[in-house]
Design a protein around this motif. Structure first.
Motif, short mmCIF file in Angstrom:
data_model
loop_
_atom_site.label_atom_id
_atom_site.label_comp_id
_atom_site.label_asym_id
_atom_site.label_seq_id
_atom_site.Cartn_x
_atom_site.Cartn_y
_atom_site.Cartn_z
N SER A 394 0.88 -1.16 0.00
CA SER A 394 0.00 0.00 0.00
C SER A 394 0.92 1.22 0.00
CB SER A 394 -0.86 -0.02 1.27
OG SER A 394 -1.55 1.18 1.39
N SER A 395 0.79 2.04 -1.00
CA SER A 395 1.72 3.17 -1.10
C SER A 395 1.49 4.12 0.08
CB SER A 395 1.52 3.91 -2.41
OG SER A 395 0.21 4.41 -2.48
N ASP A 396 2.53 4.87 0.40
CA ASP A 396 2.50 5.77 1.56
C ASP A 396 3.22 7.04 1.10
OD1 ASP A 396 3.57 7.09 3.89
OD2 ASP A 396 3.20 5.27 5.05
N PRO A 397 2.59 8.21 1.30
CA PRO A 397 3.21 9.45 0.81
C PRO A 397 4.67 9.63 1.25
CG PRO A 397 1.07 9.91 1.79
CD PRO A 397 1.31 8.44 1.98
N ARG A 398 5.03 9.03 2.39
CA ARG A 398 6.39 9.26 2.91
C ARG A 398 7.45 8.46 2.17
NH1 ARG A 398 5.16 7.37 8.83
NH2 ARG A 398 4.11 5.82 7.54
N PHE A 399 7.02 7.41 1.46
CA PHE A 399 7.99 6.51 0.85
C PHE A 399 7.97 6.60 -0.67
CE2 PHE A 399 6.57 3.96 4.70
CZ PHE A 399 7.64 4.39 5.49
N PRO A 400 9.16 6.48 -1.31
CA PRO A 400 9.19 6.50 -2.77
C PRO A 400 8.33 5.38 -3.35
CG PRO A 400 11.42 6.56 -1.87
CD PRO A 400 10.50 6.33 -0.72
N PHE A 401 7.72 5.66 -4.48
CA PHE A 401 6.83 4.70 -5.13
C PHE A 401 7.18 4.64 -6.61
CE2 PHE A 401 2.94 3.79 -7.52
CZ PHE A 401 2.51 2.62 -6.91
N GLY A 402 7.41 3.44 -7.10
CA GLY A 402 7.70 3.31 -8.53
C GLY A 402 8.10 1.89 -8.84
N GLY A 403 8.26 1.59 -10.11
CA GLY A 403 8.52 0.21 -10.50
C GLY A 403 9.92 0.00 -11.02
N SER A 404 10.22 -1.29 -11.23
CA SER A 404 11.43 -1.64 -11.97
C SER A 404 10.99 -2.51 -13.15
CB SER A 404 12.41 -2.39 -11.06
OG SER A 404 11.88 -3.65 -10.72
N LYS A 405 11.91 -2.88 -13.99
CA LYS A 405 11.64 -3.68 -15.20
C LYS A 405 10.45 -3.08 -15.98
CE LYS A 405 11.60 -7.89 -13.15
NZ LYS A 405 11.70 -9.35 -13.02
N ALA A 406 9.54 -3.93 -16.45
CA ALA A 406 8.45 -3.41 -17.29
C ALA A 406 7.37 -2.68 -16.49
CB ALA A 406 7.82 -4.55 -18.08
N SER A 407 7.59 -2.52 -15.18
CA SER A 407 6.62 -1.75 -14.38
C SER A 407 6.87 -0.25 -14.45
CB SER A 407 6.62 -2.24 -12.93
OG SER A 407 6.09 -3.54 -12.87
N GLY A 408 7.94 0.14 -15.15
CA GLY A 408 8.12 1.57 -15.38
C GLY A 408 9.38 2.13 -14.78
N TYR A 409 9.47 3.47 -14.82
CA TYR A 409 10.63 4.16 -14.27
C TYR A 409 10.22 5.53 -13.74
CZ TYR A 409 10.63 5.94 -19.13
OH TYR A 409 10.26 6.46 -20.34
N GLY A 410 11.06 6.03 -12.85
CA GLY A 410 10.75 7.31 -12.21
C GLY A 410 10.14 7.06 -10.85
N THR A 411 10.16 8.11 -10.02
CA THR A 411 9.72 7.95 -8.64
C THR A 411 8.59 8.92 -8.32
OG1 THR A 411 11.94 7.31 -8.03
CG2 THR A 411 10.50 7.98 -6.24
N GLU A 412 7.54 8.36 -7.75
CA GLU A 412 6.45 9.20 -7.27
C GLU A 412 6.47 9.18 -5.74
OE1 GLU A 412 3.17 7.58 -10.14
OE2 GLU A 412 3.16 9.78 -10.03
N LEU A 413 5.72 10.06 -5.15
CA LEU A 413 5.60 10.19 -3.68
C LEU A 413 6.96 10.50 -3.03
CD1 LEU A 413 3.02 7.34 -2.91
CD2 LEU A 413 2.60 9.78 -3.27
N SER A 414 6.91 10.81 -1.74
CA SER A 414 8.09 11.14 -0.92
C SER A 414 8.75 12.43 -1.45
CB SER A 414 9.11 10.00 -0.90
OG SER A 414 9.83 9.94 -2.11
N LEU A 415 9.85 12.81 -0.84
CA LEU A 415 10.57 14.00 -1.30
C LEU A 415 11.19 13.76 -2.67
CD1 LEU A 415 12.31 15.23 1.98
CD2 LEU A 415 10.16 16.02 0.97
N HIS A 416 11.47 12.49 -2.99
CA HIS A 416 12.09 12.18 -4.29
C HIS A 416 11.26 12.71 -5.46
CE1 HIS A 416 15.27 9.35 -2.94
NE2 HIS A 416 14.45 9.21 -1.93
N ALA A 417 9.93 12.64 -5.31
CA ALA A 417 9.07 13.03 -6.43
C ALA A 417 9.23 14.51 -6.78
CB ALA A 417 7.61 12.74 -6.09
N LEU A 418 9.67 15.31 -5.81
CA LEU A 418 9.82 16.75 -6.08
C LEU A 418 10.90 17.00 -7.14
CD1 LEU A 418 9.65 18.13 -2.44
CD2 LEU A 418 7.98 18.53 -4.25
N LYS A 419 11.81 16.06 -7.29
CA LYS A 419 12.91 16.29 -8.25
C LYS A 419 12.69 15.62 -9.60
CE LYS A 419 16.53 17.48 -5.01
NZ LYS A 419 17.78 17.09 -4.36
N GLU A 420 11.50 15.06 -9.83
CA GLU A 420 11.27 14.37 -11.11
C GLU A 420 11.14 15.34 -12.28
OE1 GLU A 420 11.42 11.45 -12.35
OE2 GLU A 420 11.71 10.28 -10.54
N PHE A 421 10.49 16.46 -12.06
CA PHE A 421 10.27 17.37 -13.19
C PHE A 421 10.96 18.72 -12.96
CE2 PHE A 421 6.94 14.20 -13.83
CZ PHE A 421 7.20 13.88 -15.16
#
Ligand SMILES: O=CCCCC(=O)O
Length: 430
Positions: A394-421
């Motif tokens: 279950s995703s949690d705003p405090r923790f990075p969320f994203g996939g590996s392999k064919a589940s995708g790339y990039g990080t959502e949620l957490s402070l990491h998401a602030l640096k995606e765009f």
């Protein structure tokens, strides 16, 4: 391109030049206000979700409340986008984080508020503006989100819902005003959109499908695992990318675990989606149910055995199914996006790991064991964006969320998401 859409892109670009300069803390105040509006009206917005895609109303309300929780997380978040000094011989020696501009969100119907806001909130807080292409059955959700943000005080143009079909995505993404795209959806859609972004040298983030493993050993809490496993597979009528889809049982627990798991599974009975007690309702569209039924039949043709039959009881409703699948069944290479689970048996931890990793996807696996060495073995070797220990995913705003392999790339949620765009812009010299 339709004129209305073009004028919205131009508006988003114009507003960007102002929005990027609004202090981080001012943006946070607006996010907090929007969170309050969502929280105070969770039932009203929940009803929009249920109307559009059949999610049981209690889950729709919980989705809206989770959006508010996530927004409050960002409203209180540390500003990690402040200029950073770097020690060097130069007078100017620092990194600035420059927002990219207008970012397109291409979002799916399964969590019509959550997926949109999960992407949009950190992107907007970083100084970008957002245009949304929502699933065509969820335009009401897209419009409601835009209204909430306007009511909270966000300037017109910071977030705009474009009511367009998927064919418009190419032209929108190719438009000069648009500088990046975040897509949550199928691998096919992700590949197509990322190709367009790549050809136009624009940043993309992809959150795609999964077929996560839920691995259980004799020293796991079997009762808790059975409950969590059934919930993970069947909530949202099985239409969740991070749902447990493959239940990998240590052979020692098969006889003990399966009966309690089946008992939990059977608690998910079809009901009226607007009744707060309902745990399972229809799938979002009949064609999705057709697809799941075809996958079920293909799995059986390739040797899968029925534990509980997937019984179709209306054009979009099923009694949930459970099948026993052996390695080599081609169904294991696909995502089952509906109320159908797969059970596999492993003779030990090594085989469980090998089965868990032997798929194209890697999103959010779960392992149930108290043994610290075994936990570490899976933590280090599971190929997924998240590893859950003795909990369902279950995703949690405090923790990075994203996939590996064919589940995708990039990080959502957490402070990491602030640096995606943003662009890390180096300032150096004297
Ligand atoms: O389909 C994917 C849903 C992800 C839900 C989450 O963010 O927990």
């Amino acid at each position: 391109m339709e004129q209305l859409i073009e004028s919205k892109l131009i508006k988003a670009d114009e507003v960007f030049s102002v929005w990027r300069k609004v202090p981080f803390e001012e943006k946070q105040k607006l996010i907090a206000k929007a969170a309050e509006i969502l929280k105070n009206n969770s039932e009203k917005f929940g009803r929009i979700i249920t109307t559009e895609m059949n999610k049981p109303i209690s889950e729709s309300i919980a989705e809206v409340e989770k959006c508010a929780l996530m927004m409050n997380y960002y409203a209180d978040a540390e500003n990690i986008l402040k200029p950073e000094k770097i020690e060097s011989e130069f007078a100017y020696s620092e990194v600035h984080y420059a927002p990219k501009g207008v970012i397109l969100g291409v979002m799916p119907w399964n969590f019509p508020f959550w997926q949109v806001l999960r992407f949009a909130v950190p992107a907007i807080l970083a100084g970008n503006t957002v245009v949304l292409k929502h699933a065509s059955i969820c335009f009401g959700s897209g419009n409601a989100i835009e209204e909430v943000l306007l009511e909270a005080g966000f300037p017109v143009g910071v977030f705009q819902n474009l009511e367009v079909g998927h064919k418009a995505v190419k032209e929108i993404l190719e438009h000069d005003a648009v500088k990046g795209v975040s897509l949550t959806g199928s691998g096919k859609a992700g590949g197509e959109v990322a190709s367009i972004a790549g050809l136009n040298i624009k940043k993309s983030l992809l959150e795609l499908g999964g077929s996560d493993a839920f691995i259980i050993f004799e020293d796991g809490d079997l009762e808790a695992a059975a409950k969590a496993g059934a919930k993970s597979r069947l909530q949202n009528c099985g239409q969740t990318c991070t749902a447990a889809k493959r239940f990998i049982l240590d052979e020692k627990i098969e006889d003990q675990f399966l009966p309690i798991f089946i008992e939990e599974y059977k608690k998910y009975e079809i009901g009226d989606p607007f009744n707060k007690e309902t745990k399972l309702a229809g799938m979002a569209r009949p064609d999705l149910a057709d697809e799941l039924e075809a996958q079920f039949n293909r799995a059986l043709e390739n040797g899968a055995e029925i534990i509980l039959p997937l019984e179709r009881i209306s054009e979009n409703q099923f009694k949930p199914g459970l099948i026993r699948v052996k390695e080599g069944n081609p169904i294991l290479q696909e995502e089952l996006f509906g109320p159908l689970g797969m059970v596999m048996i492993a003779k030990d931890a090594e085989q469980a790991l090998q089965i868990a990793n032997d798929i194209p996807f890697g999103l959010s696996n779960s392992v149930w064991t108290q043994d610290k060495d075994r936990q570490l073995f899976f933590i280090e070797n599971l190929e997924s964006g998240t590893v859950n220990i003795n909990r369902m995913t279950s995703s949690d705003p405090r923790f990075p969320f994203g996939g590996s392999k064919a589940s995708g790339y990039g990080t959502e949620l957490s402070l990491h998401a602030l640096k995606e765009f943003v662009t890390a812009k180096t300032i150096v010299g004297n």
